[in-house]
Write a protein that holds these residues in place. Sequence first.
Motif, PDB file in Angstrom:
ATOM      1  N   SER A 249       0.819  -1.200   0.000  1.00  0.00           N
ATOM      2  CA  SER A 249       0.000   0.000   0.000  1.00  0.00           C
ATOM      3  C   SER A 249       0.858   1.257   0.000  1.00  0.00           C
ATOM      4  O   SER A 249       1.868   1.344   0.700  1.00  0.00           O
ATOM      5  CB  SER A 249      -0.921   0.013   1.224  1.00  0.00           C
ATOM      6  N   GLU A 251      -0.486   4.056   0.893  1.00  0.00           N
ATOM      7  CA  GLU A 251      -1.184   4.923   1.841  1.00  0.00           C
ATOM      8  C   GLU A 251      -1.316   4.226   3.184  1.00  0.00           C
ATOM      9  O   GLU A 251      -1.332   3.000   3.265  1.00  0.00           O
ATOM     10  CB  GLU A 251      -2.572   5.303   1.299  1.00  0.00           C
ATOM     11  N   ARG A 252      -1.401   5.024   4.236  1.00  0.00           N
ATOM     12  CA  ARG A 252      -1.521   4.496   5.589  1.00  0.00           C
ATOM     13  C   ARG A 252      -2.717   5.145   6.271  1.00  0.00           C
ATOM     14  O   ARG A 252      -2.786   6.368   6.394  1.00  0.00           O
ATOM     15  CB  ARG A 252      -0.257   4.761   6.393  1.00  0.00           C
TER      16      ARG A 252
END
Length: 268
Positions: A249, A251-252
């Motif tokens: 990913s 994004e977090r």
Amino acid sequence: MLIKVDTDSCVQCGICVKACPVGVITLGNSGPEALSENGCNRCGHCVAVCPKDALRHKYVDISKQKVIDSYPVIDAETAENFLRSRRSIRYYKKKSVPREQLLQLVDIARFAPSASNLQSVSYYIIENRTVLDELLESVMEWMEKQIATGEFHHSFPIHVDSWKNGKDPVFRGAPHLIVAAAPRELKNRRDNTVLNLAYLELYAGSAGLGSCWAGLFEFFAADNEEFISKRLGLKKGLVLSGAVLVGFSAERYLKLVERNQLQVSWVE
């Protein structure tokens, strides 16, 4: 012989009999006995539930069973946070996932429940992003044809415009696609697949990976079965029953988001 019992260890508690979902085990004078092999669905309940480890099953390899120290395995709060933390990831790093990790995902997916314990889902993993780019072009060309006919999903024009602007609305830039396939004649193939891929997605997050259902690809696959079967090399009799994007990913997420208000009724 379907089951064997260590009579020295067996206390004839009958728990295995109660746990058998199809009722092929009965409690005899010397302990549990199999009434028949024909009805057994090989779920392994009888072996797993025995408190004295006294039972062996013809189709359940005891050497591959994992002993758990306590049950439940995790507390309720940890389970809630774990389940709520799953997100559909649509932004991925340009980094391939090692084959070993991809195998871990499908390996854990096979432990999901299935109708009659048939465990009938197979997997086809696309490792090469070049293959996804080829499939992306096929999907978008199909969408353009659907739009031309006047009968299309309302989102198709948006996705086509996005693609023409250099974006990937189908695979979202993911480096890998995991496709599930199941026998065409299997009535519960979609249900089994959804459960398997749900396990896969949940495990992916804990393994540091992101995932997302490839819904647009599934639309395309449903309308182009022969092409998909040939391109992916599906075994005879199998049809695509689900597909999930996988990658690291980009994004977090920092919060566990809320959902729609719970709707529940008590039936008396």
